[in-house]
Design a protein around this motif. Sequence first.
Motif, PDB file in Angstrom:
ATOM      1  N   GLU A 131       0.812  -0.937   0.117  1.00  0.00           N
ATOM      2  CA  GLU A 131       0.020  -0.146  -0.010  1.00  0.00           C
ATOM      3  C   GLU A 131       0.845   1.319   0.036  1.00  0.00           C
ATOM      4  OE1 GLU A 131      -2.465  -0.689   3.330  1.00  0.00           O
ATOM      5  OE2 GLU A 131      -4.124  -1.667   2.427  1.00  0.00           O
ATOM      6  N   GLN A 132       1.891   1.377   0.743  1.00  0.00           N
ATOM      7  CA  GLN A 132       2.831   2.329   0.948  1.00  0.00           C
ATOM      8  C   GLN A 132       3.415   2.741  -0.517  1.00  0.00           C
ATOM      9  OE1 GLN A 132       4.752   1.025   4.539  1.00  0.00           O
ATOM     10  NE2 GLN A 132       5.275   3.212   4.769  1.00  0.00           N
ATOM     11  N   LEU A 133       3.967   1.495  -1.070  1.00  0.00           N
ATOM     12  CA  LEU A 133       4.594   1.714  -2.439  1.00  0.00           C
ATOM     13  C   LEU A 133       3.498   2.173  -3.573  1.00  0.00           C
ATOM     14  CD1 LEU A 133       6.405  -1.526  -2.509  1.00  0.00           C
ATOM     15  CD2 LEU A 133       7.492   0.826  -2.377  1.00  0.00           C
ATOM     16  N   ILE A 134       2.474   1.707  -3.482  1.00  0.00           N
ATOM     17  CA  ILE A 134       1.458   2.264  -4.746  1.00  0.00           C
ATOM     18  C   ILE A 134       1.001   3.563  -4.220  1.00  0.00           C
ATOM     19  CG2 ILE A 134      -0.814   1.904  -5.299  1.00  0.00           C
ATOM     20  CD1 ILE A 134       1.281  -0.184  -6.131  1.00  0.00           C
ATOM     21  N   ALA A 135       0.780   4.148  -2.943  1.00  0.00           N
ATOM     22  CA  ALA A 135       0.607   5.288  -2.786  1.00  0.00           C
ATOM     23  C   ALA A 135       1.508   6.433  -3.245  1.00  0.00           C
ATOM     24  CB  ALA A 135       0.273   5.462  -1.400  1.00  0.00           C
ATOM     25  N   SER A 136       2.905   5.952  -3.246  1.00  0.00           N
ATOM     26  CA  SER A 136       3.701   7.103  -4.045  1.00  0.00           C
ATOM     27  C   SER A 136       3.823   6.949  -5.321  1.00  0.00           C
ATOM     28  CB  SER A 136       5.156   6.587  -3.313  1.00  0.00           C
ATOM     29  OG  SER A 136       5.389   5.200  -4.293  1.00  0.00           O
ATOM     30  N   GLU A 137       4.668   7.923  -5.823  1.00  0.00           N
ATOM     31  CA  GLU A 137       4.863   8.046  -7.257  1.00  0.00           C
ATOM     32  C   GLU A 137       5.486   6.680  -7.766  1.00  0.00           C
ATOM     33  OE1 GLU A 137       7.088  11.367  -6.149  1.00  0.00           O
ATOM     34  OE2 GLU A 137       5.165  11.122  -5.069  1.00  0.00           O
ATOM     35  N   MET A 138       5.463   5.506  -7.327  1.00  0.00           N
ATOM     36  CA  MET A 138       6.237   4.402  -7.714  1.00  0.00           C
ATOM     37  C   MET A 138       5.329   3.936  -8.861  1.00  0.00           C
ATOM     38  SD  MET A 138       8.802   2.726  -7.307  1.00  0.00           S
ATOM     39  CE  MET A 138       9.501   2.730  -5.626  1.00  0.00           C
ATOM     40  N   GLU A 169       3.590   5.230 -11.152  1.00  0.00           N
ATOM     41  CA  GLU A 169       3.946   6.137 -12.429  1.00  0.00           C
ATOM     42  C   GLU A 169       5.130   5.517 -13.118  1.00  0.00           C
ATOM     43  OE1 GLU A 169       3.479  10.481 -12.436  1.00  0.00           O
ATOM     44  OE2 GLU A 169       2.437  10.083 -10.825  1.00  0.00           O
ATOM     45  N   ILE A 170       6.206   5.392 -12.045  1.00  0.00           N
ATOM     46  CA  ILE A 170       7.474   5.228 -12.444  1.00  0.00           C
ATOM     47  C   ILE A 170       7.414   3.525 -13.232  1.00  0.00           C
ATOM     48  CG2 ILE A 170       9.865   4.762 -11.899  1.00  0.00           C
ATOM     49  CD1 ILE A 170       9.412   6.726  -9.370  1.00  0.00           C
ATOM     50  N   LEU A 171       6.817   2.771 -12.490  1.00  0.00           N
ATOM     51  CA  LEU A 171       6.676   1.478 -12.986  1.00  0.00           C
ATOM     52  C   LEU A 171       6.060   1.376 -14.289  1.00  0.00           C
ATOM     53  CD1 LEU A 171       6.012  -0.422  -9.784  1.00  0.00           C
ATOM     54  CD2 LEU A 171       7.936  -0.532 -11.016  1.00  0.00           C
ATOM     55  N   SER A 172       5.000   2.264 -14.312  1.00  0.00           N
ATOM     56  CA  SER A 172       4.246   2.187 -15.749  1.00  0.00           C
ATOM     57  C   SER A 172       5.004   2.581 -16.954  1.00  0.00           C
ATOM     58  CB  SER A 172       3.035   3.001 -15.671  1.00  0.00           C
ATOM     59  OG  SER A 172       2.390   2.916 -14.431  1.00  0.00           O
ATOM     60  N   VAL A 173       5.935   3.722 -16.705  1.00  0.00           N
ATOM     61  CA  VAL A 173       6.767   4.140 -17.595  1.00  0.00           C
ATOM     62  C   VAL A 173       7.771   3.213 -18.026  1.00  0.00           C
ATOM     63  CG1 VAL A 173       8.632   5.962 -18.410  1.00  0.00           C
ATOM     64  CG2 VAL A 173       6.316   6.491 -16.980  1.00  0.00           C
ATOM     65  N   LEU A 174       8.333   2.485 -16.939  1.00  0.00           N
ATOM     66  CA  LEU A 174       9.382   1.543 -17.416  1.00  0.00           C
ATOM     67  C   LEU A 174       8.898   0.249 -18.029  1.00  0.00           C
ATOM     68  CD1 LEU A 174      11.762   1.693 -14.155  1.00  0.00           C
ATOM     69  CD2 LEU A 174      12.236   2.519 -16.415  1.00  0.00           C
ATOM     70  N   ALA A 175       7.507  -0.176 -17.780  1.00  0.00           N
ATOM     71  CA  ALA A 175       6.967  -1.402 -18.282  1.00  0.00           C
ATOM     72  C   ALA A 175       6.825  -1.158 -19.876  1.00  0.00           C
ATOM     73  CB  ALA A 175       5.603  -1.743 -17.793  1.00  0.00           C
ATOM     74  N   LYS A 176       6.763   0.176 -20.227  1.00  0.00           N
ATOM     75  CA  LYS A 176       6.681   0.173 -21.780  1.00  0.00           C
ATOM     76  C   LYS A 176       7.904   0.525 -22.571  1.00  0.00           C
ATOM     77  CE  LYS A 176       2.261   2.586 -20.989  1.00  0.00           C
ATOM     78  NZ  LYS A 176       2.200   3.773 -20.099  1.00  0.00           N
ATOM     79  N   ASP A 177       9.102   0.451 -21.854  1.00  0.00           N
ATOM     80  CA  ASP A 177      10.362   0.917 -22.422  1.00  0.00           C
ATOM     81  C   ASP A 177      10.938  -0.394 -23.273  1.00  0.00           C
ATOM     82  OD1 ASP A 177      13.109   1.336 -23.045  1.00  0.00           O
ATOM     83  OD2 ASP A 177      13.234   2.339 -21.068  1.00  0.00           O
ATOM     84  N   LYS A 178      10.697   0.083 -24.650  1.00  0.00           N
ATOM     85  CA  LYS A 178      11.060  -1.236 -25.525  1.00  0.00           C
ATOM     86  C   LYS A 178      12.542  -1.686 -25.417  1.00  0.00           C
ATOM     87  CE  LYS A 178       7.136  -2.004 -28.145  1.00  0.00           C
ATOM     88  NZ  LYS A 178       6.208  -1.087 -27.073  1.00  0.00           N
ATOM     89  N   ASP A 179      13.377  -0.524 -25.181  1.00  0.00           N
ATOM     90  CA  ASP A 179      14.841  -0.861 -25.168  1.00  0.00           C
ATOM     91  C   ASP A 179      15.478  -1.706 -24.057  1.00  0.00           C
ATOM     92  OD1 ASP A 179      14.755   0.536 -27.401  1.00  0.00           O
ATOM     93  OD2 ASP A 179      15.274   2.472 -26.334  1.00  0.00           O
ATOM     94  N   LYS A 180      14.506  -1.897 -23.088  1.00  0.00           N
ATOM     95  CA  LYS A 180      15.310  -2.592 -21.959  1.00  0.00           C
ATOM     96  C   LYS A 180      14.315  -3.786 -21.599  1.00  0.00           C
ATOM     97  CE  LYS A 180      17.021   1.603 -20.198  1.00  0.00           C
ATOM     98  NZ  LYS A 180      17.142   2.537 -18.998  1.00  0.00           N
ATOM     99  N   PRO A 181      14.242  -4.894 -22.203  1.00  0.00           N
ATOM    100  CA  PRO A 181      13.323  -5.950 -22.024  1.00  0.00           C
ATOM    101  C   PRO A 181      13.337  -6.381 -20.509  1.00  0.00           C
ATOM    102  CG  PRO A 181      14.982  -6.425 -23.460  1.00  0.00           C
ATOM    103  CD  PRO A 181      15.090  -5.259 -23.381  1.00  0.00           C
TER     104      PRO A 181
END
Length: 907
Positions: A886-893, A895-907
């Motif tokens: 819960e603490q992790l999800i309440a932070s900007e974490m 958003e950051i994970l969503s961006v990284l999940a889409k990064d094609k260069d870093k499978p």
Amino acid sequence: AGSPRQVTAEQLRARGNALFQAGDHGAALAAYTEALSLSDAAPERAVLHRNRAACYLKLEDYVKAEADATKAIEADGRDVKALFRRSQALQQLGRLDQAVGDLQRCVSLEPRNKAFQEALRALGSSMHEKMKTMSCTDSKVEQMFHVLLDPKEQDADKKQKAVQNLIVLAREEAGAEKIFQSDGVRLLMQLLDTAKADLMLAALRTLVGLCSGHRSRTLAILAELGAPRLSAVLGVEHEQVSLAACNLLHVMFDSLKEGLQKDFRGKEDAVVLDSSRDLKLLIKHLLELLVLEGASAYGRDNALNLLIKVVPRKSPKETNNSMSLWVIDQGLKKILEVGSTVCGSPGSLPVTENSRMSASVLLSKLYEDLKCDAERENFHHLCEDYVRGWFEGHELPGKLRAIQTVSCLLQGPSDAGNRVLELEGIMDSVLSLCASVCEAHQLVAVEALIHAADKAKRASFITANGVSLLKEIYKHSERDSIRIRALVGLCKLGSAGGTDFSMKQFAEGSTMKLAKQCRKWLCNEAIDTGTRRWAVEGLAYLTFDADVKEEFVEDKAAMQAMFHLAKSEDRSVLYAVASTLVNCTNSYDHEEPDPQMLELAKYAKQHIPEQHPKDKPEFVKRRVRKLLMAGVVSALACMVKSENPALTNSCRELISRVFLALVEEAEDRGGVVAQGGGKALIPLSLEGTEVGQTKAAQALAKITITSNPEMAFPGERIYEVVRPLVSLLHLQRTGLENFEGLMALTNLAGISERLRQKILKERAVPMIEGYMFEEHELIRLAATECMCNMAMSKEVQELFLVEGSDRLKLMVLYSGEEDEKLRRAASGTLAMLTALHPPICKRIPQVTVHWLEILQALLLSPSAELQHRGAVVVMNMMAAAREVAEQLIASEMLEILSVLAKDKDKP
């Protein structure tokens, strides 16, 4: 152009394989053996040994099959074919317990291999059978003795098998007890009395099994065999029988001594006396053996070696030195009888080239074991009486014995040597005999003068009188044996300047001339080894000069002649060989002069030590290469192996220094290991002077850092490396030693749980943690990386949860440091800890308020490695506990994970 093509090892191996397939095992064996003689590469040699083992198994020569398989396993401890073949050979030799060990290793390396599982099961049941037959009948033991003692029994194979079985049986406690209960000692005594070498060896080796670590059996055996019989066997002419008797006596001493220490804590006073009385009885017979005319030279050496091992205290912590006092009282004169022997004189005791040296070492150990001036005074008086006794009233032979005694004492307890040198008339006699026309007499005197030049307080007197005398002898003597010794005397007197280039006492150029002469003598095989040894002694002094070092390493024949001597029977050469190598590799301690003191010295016109231009690092590096190419490693390995008094602690230290210089460059380390350097370094790192042990440990660390440790230290050897490496972490070691120790342990900790357990057992973890707080960033990084690998162990994971400890906090904070390598190590540790030990996930938010920003910074880092580690930590924490998620999800974490999940260069 017309010469026939050379056959390669590769072709021979292929031919051997074809012959083996065709069932011609003898011819295949010959092909593999020829291939071995052509092959230098270690991996290829290992395969050939493995193939030969297969041939020997087919030819039913199981002893050779075991030996060849062992060579393959030494090269690669994971070679399952070689392990399986060795287990088959061991089975046939009746050594079932060892065979099981090899098969278990096979199964652990290839768990799915049905053949290995089957063989292990079959062997297990046959061992069970063996134990059953052993327990249900004593006839086995009786049968063996019957075969061995029956004069009508002609079958040699049957006898050989009975011998082998007896020795194997005695190694197991149940078997040893069985032999002992079956009237075995009396029967073994009969075997000893046959005076046949093979039967005597069998009896002695069986007795070793019976006595090992078992005091009451040892006492009974000693009572039945009697000390006189044991010492008589030690004194036989047959070298191996004498050595086996020496091993047996050593085991007996250990068992009796154990008893002394254990019973001392109990109340059985009578037993204490009992044991020490037996010890003294054995020692008394050893001392008598020294002067027994009929005893062999080897027996004498073995008796001296035993006394060195068992009489003096093992450490200054033991307060009781009564055994040494008793031996000095009962036997000092007997030891001096060996030390004062003049070879070749009528009626002299038979000795080997090592006997006098061993006597010197024993005298030295006894003298060092004394605790007060009164005890030392007594020692001096006994020595002086002995020397006077020979010197006065025995004509010339007596004077020679007296002078030889002085030499022996100067090489051992030099204080005692200096005292007897000052007795009236001794020095004058030495000087006048140096000019004797008889070679044997002149030898004795010149050697005494040399030892005096090295040690005497009166060196200035010797310099005044001796130099001119030695120069005379060197120039005018007809005999090489005398000239070579005179030369060494001159070298000793001339090398007082040590490594200081500007303090040479010889005229320019004469050092080079002397060294050239030494090298010439060293290479001349027509001269006996006893004399050629002195050429090495000369070089040990002359190689202080860098020009001499350079010429020596250019002379391959001289280097190899020296290495050959180092491997010879005469062990008294070890120290000189080691000293020469320390000089050539510049591995002595350098004292850097203080710049301010230098200025003051110049101002005061004082002498300033100078370094020779050819002692600069690039020259040293080249010299090391040349020594490696000439085979220095195998010579050093051979020197270390020698179970000999001449391998003193100071000699071990010199060898360790040379090894450290040899592994300085990473590209040379593989070669050093391949020639046996890794194996030799382990004993050097566990015993000797503190400096010597540390240098050897540092050399082991360098090897462990840059090579695959499982290849460098195959089999069980890798576990022996742990303790020396941990010793480098002690606070009194230098920063570089700490750093290399940590790097090496990091490598080992990454290999297996068993190694991590060994590191834990050596109490290394608190020290590793200590270095995580070190100022120096490289040491701090090495400690963190080491901790990262250690964290794979359950015990270490638990430490991170201990109440009131800052371990976890430190790892989290280091994951946010600026130094990228440190962040990598710390975040890697967190990734592993959170995966292997989920309770840690809940603790992370509690250890520091900065935990979230540190994890976010990892995920936003430009380095993909750090992002990956961060993502693993967050994933583990999400899975571990709802409140953390819960603490992790309440932070900007999110958003950051969503961006990284889409990064094609870093499978």
